[in-house]
Design a protein around this motif. Sequence first.
Motif, PDB file in Angstrom:
ATOM      1  N   LEU A 362       5.353  24.576   4.644  1.00  0.00           N
ATOM      2  CA  LEU A 362       6.281  24.618   3.516  1.00  0.00           C
ATOM      3  C   LEU A 362       5.897  23.548   2.512  1.00  0.00           C
ATOM      4  N   GLU A 363       5.959  23.879   1.227  1.00  0.00           N
ATOM      5  CA  GLU A 363       5.620  22.925   0.186  1.00  0.00           C
ATOM      6  C   GLU A 363       6.604  21.749   0.202  1.00  0.00           C
ATOM      7  N   PRO A 364       6.128  20.535  -0.122  1.00  0.00           N
ATOM      8  CA  PRO A 364       7.001  19.352  -0.064  1.00  0.00           C
ATOM      9  C   PRO A 364       8.262  19.469  -0.910  1.00  0.00           C
ATOM     10  N   ASP A 365       8.179  20.197  -2.038  1.00  0.00           N
ATOM     11  CA  ASP A 365       9.342  20.289  -2.928  1.00  0.00           C
ATOM     12  C   ASP A 365      10.178  21.545  -2.673  1.00  0.00           C
ATOM     13  N   ALA A 366       9.839  22.317  -1.646  1.00  0.00           N
ATOM     14  CA  ALA A 366      10.567  23.561  -1.361  1.00  0.00           C
ATOM     15  C   ALA A 366      11.923  23.261  -0.718  1.00  0.00           C
ATOM     16  N   THR A 367      12.866  24.147  -0.957  1.00  0.00           N
ATOM     17  CA  THR A 367      14.180  24.021  -0.330  1.00  0.00           C
ATOM     18  C   THR A 367      14.058  24.372   1.148  1.00  0.00           C
ATOM     19  N   VAL A 368      14.473  23.464   2.000  1.00  0.00           N
ATOM     20  CA  VAL A 368      14.370  23.684   3.442  1.00  0.00           C
ATOM     21  C   VAL A 368      15.601  24.435   3.932  1.00  0.00           C
ATOM     22  N   LEU A 369      15.373  25.533   4.601  1.00  0.00           N
ATOM     23  CA  LEU A 369      16.445  26.287   5.243  1.00  0.00           C
ATOM     24  C   LEU A 369      16.483  25.951   6.729  1.00  0.00           C
ATOM     25  N   THR A 370      17.659  26.005   7.310  1.00  0.00           N
ATOM     26  CA  THR A 370      17.798  25.827   8.751  1.00  0.00           C
ATOM     27  C   THR A 370      18.402  27.082   9.356  1.00  0.00           C
ATOM     28  N   VAL A 371      18.108  27.318  10.626  1.00  0.00           N
ATOM     29  CA  VAL A 371      18.575  28.535  11.281  1.00  0.00           C
ATOM     30  C   VAL A 371      20.077  28.439  11.541  1.00  0.00           C
ATOM     31  N   PRO A 372      20.829  29.511  11.277  1.00  0.00           N
ATOM     32  CA  PRO A 372      22.282  29.456  11.489  1.00  0.00           C
ATOM     33  C   PRO A 372      22.678  29.327  12.953  1.00  0.00           C
ATOM     34  N   LYS A 373      21.920  29.983  13.828  1.00  0.00           N
ATOM     35  CA  LYS A 373      22.296  30.029  15.238  1.00  0.00           C
ATOM     36  C   LYS A 373      21.674  28.857  16.001  1.00  0.00           C
ATOM     37  N   PRO A 374      22.458  28.092  16.735  1.00  0.00           N
ATOM     38  CA  PRO A 374      21.874  27.048  17.584  1.00  0.00           C
ATOM     39  C   PRO A 374      21.180  27.673  18.779  1.00  0.00           C
ATOM     40  N   VAL A 375      20.192  26.974  19.315  1.00  0.00           N
ATOM     41  CA  VAL A 375      19.481  27.484  20.483  1.00  0.00           C
ATOM     42  C   VAL A 375      20.435  27.558  21.669  1.00  0.00           C
ATOM     43  N   ALA A 376      20.271  28.612  22.462  1.00  0.00           N
ATOM     44  CA  ALA A 376      21.052  28.752  23.696  1.00  0.00           C
ATOM     45  C   ALA A 376      20.145  28.383  24.859  1.00  0.00           C
ATOM     46  N   PRO A 377      20.194  27.137  25.341  1.00  0.00           N
ATOM     47  CA  PRO A 377      19.234  26.705  26.364  1.00  0.00           C
ATOM     48  C   PRO A 377      19.469  27.363  27.708  1.00  0.00           C
ATOM     49  N   LEU A 378      18.383  27.602  28.425  1.00  0.00           N
ATOM     50  CA  LEU A 378      18.463  28.163  29.769  1.00  0.00           C
ATOM     51  C   LEU A 378      18.199  27.056  30.775  1.00  0.00           C
ATOM     52  N   PRO A 379      19.051  26.866  31.781  1.00  0.00           N
ATOM     53  CA  PRO A 379      18.780  25.844  32.801  1.00  0.00           C
ATOM     54  C   PRO A 379      17.440  26.104  33.481  1.00  0.00           C
ATOM     55  N   LEU A 380      16.694  25.030  33.715  1.00  0.00           N
ATOM     56  CA  LEU A 380      15.389  25.170  34.354  1.00  0.00           C
ATOM     57  C   LEU A 380      15.468  24.994  35.857  1.00  0.00           C
ATOM     58  N   TYR A 381      16.622  24.588  36.355  1.00  0.00           N
ATOM     59  CA  TYR A 381      16.823  24.670  37.782  1.00  0.00           C
ATOM     60  C   TYR A 381      18.274  25.031  38.062  1.00  0.00           C
ATOM     61  N   ARG A 382      18.479  25.682  39.188  1.00  0.00           N
ATOM     62  CA  ARG A 382      19.799  26.145  39.568  1.00  0.00           C
ATOM     63  C   ARG A 382      20.306  25.355  40.774  1.00  0.00           C
ATOM     64  N   GLN A 383      21.606  25.099  40.814  1.00  0.00           N
ATOM     65  CA  GLN A 383      22.231  24.472  41.963  1.00  0.00           C
ATOM     66  C   GLN A 383      22.916  25.566  42.777  1.00  0.00           C
ATOM     67  N   VAL A 384      22.365  25.830  43.959  1.00  0.00           N
ATOM     68  CA  VAL A 384      22.819  26.944  44.785  1.00  0.00           C
ATOM     69  C   VAL A 384      23.008  26.473  46.223  1.00  0.00           C
ATOM     70  N   ASP A 385      24.217  26.624  46.732  1.00  0.00           N
ATOM     71  CA  ASP A 385      24.491  26.363  48.153  1.00  0.00           C
ATOM     72  C   ASP A 385      23.934  25.024  48.632  1.00  0.00           C
ATOM     73  N   GLY A 386      24.137  23.981  47.852  1.00  0.00           N
ATOM     74  CA  GLY A 386      23.710  22.645  48.271  1.00  0.00           C
ATOM     75  C   GLY A 386      22.266  22.324  47.961  1.00  0.00           C
ATOM     76  N   TYR A 387      21.581  23.202  47.216  1.00  0.00           N
ATOM     77  CA  TYR A 387      20.178  22.977  46.866  1.00  0.00           C
ATOM     78  C   TYR A 387      19.984  23.021  45.352  1.00  0.00           C
ATOM     79  N   ASP A 388      18.983  22.288  44.884  1.00  0.00           N
ATOM     80  CA  ASP A 388      18.448  22.470  43.541  1.00  0.00           C
ATOM     81  C   ASP A 388      17.204  23.335  43.671  1.00  0.00           C
TER      82      ASP A 388
END
Length: 484
Positions: A362-388
């Motif tokens: 993007l050009e330095p003088d261009a108007t910067v747009l941001t995405v309306p929707k925030p990221v929906a993060p996915l857990p990278l580990y699950r806690q199941v029955d006493g375990y990660d």
Amino acid sequence: MTSPDTSYCLPALTVLAVAASLLGCAPQDAEPGQGKAYFDEPHQVPLGVPYEGKDPVADEPETVASADECGRGRGIDPDGNCVPLVTREHEFGGMVQIPAGAFMRGDIPARYNATSGRERPHHEHAGQPLFQDQLPSYWIDGYEVSRKAYSKCVEAGSCSPAVCLDGTDGRPTDRQLGDAELDAFPQTCVTHEQAEAYCSSRGHRLPSEAEWEYAARGPEGWMFPWGHEFRDELGLALGPVGYDPLDVSYFGLKGFGGNAIEWVADAYEGDANLSRYLGGEFRKKDGPLARSWAAWKRGLCGGSDCDLGTRYVIKGGRSGARAAAWQLAKGQTIAEPPANNFEDDRAIAQHERLGFRCAADLEPDATVLTVPKPVAPLPLYRQVDGYDLFLGVAEAVDREEAARFCSVLIAPGDPKELPEGGNGWRLPTLEEIRAVSVWFGGPGPFWAVEGAAEQTFVDTQTAEWDMVEATDDEALMARCIRSR
């Protein structure tokens, strides 16, 4: 595109379904009153017709109470207004300004099957696991570079003719052409160097892997550019650029899911995504993957240390999936290319379906747009029955490498510096696999404390695991667990 094999995959599909809900299965069409992206609208195949995007100045900004009310194909300007994405034309198409934002990179395979890897170790799922990335606003082409656009570059002397490994120019068959004009099809059979040269001739560059993926899937982590649903009607034949009215990405761009596969700027490393969660090396220099790679390379150029060139990432189909193709070294050829690439895809080098698109800062003088929707993060580990349970998998590892992989694992929330002795991650026992089978994802086999464990039976409600025979130096998969 063929329908994926769904045998022995109940737990993995369960993971996939839950992951989809976590990532946000938002409506995949613009909601009433939120407008459409430019590439959603009917248009002619770009046979040199100037790109006709929307004039952002003429469009009245839409004031919204919150960013959640601002739909896809739009961005938030510095004043908080919801505005159409900015577009700009060039002679053979156009570019779209992708708004700055965070997103989940990577892929969630439907199943983890190590059967073929036992015979010839390789990366089957180089796109896993997921991780969060952040990008500034940038420009990217609305569809792939066409043959007409590339031919003009050749005529101008800035590009060289594209030639496939088999000596052809990769043109579609008469049946594939139908009533379309050849010039409208994506330019394929290009080397990575030729793709870079074309983009440079326009004052642009190849997109990074992150830029390509974000433009394809948006902040909601769509598994495919059009959403979460697999489309089995997409074949491997090429069509004119932008021809498929359903192959429209979150930001309204075309061709990311079907048509040509595409070069990006990044050099390929099979464990690139996985390495973001590691505090050290786990693969041996003489491990099964290294031995398999050396044998495959000897078949291409006669020696494991010969200089074939550099492998770069290629993208297409599933948004987070990744594969690789060669930019062959100067003077290097492959006289008899094998039927499949090392990872089992077919794009070894300049392939008949391998094309590209361009991007720009993007050009330095261009108007910067941001995405309306925030990221929906996915857990990278699950806690199941006493375990990660860590959801990433190490592929093509022997028993020693599998144990080492768990010992150097740094999952989200763990100390950034690997403590002595690791973070408590280890290989599971068979009983532990059975306890967390809904999230384990088979069929495997996976390394366990007792040896190799495999999913042996699946129906609509159960998933059974048992031990199978395997020698310690075989290439299986590894997933890590720890007690809480």
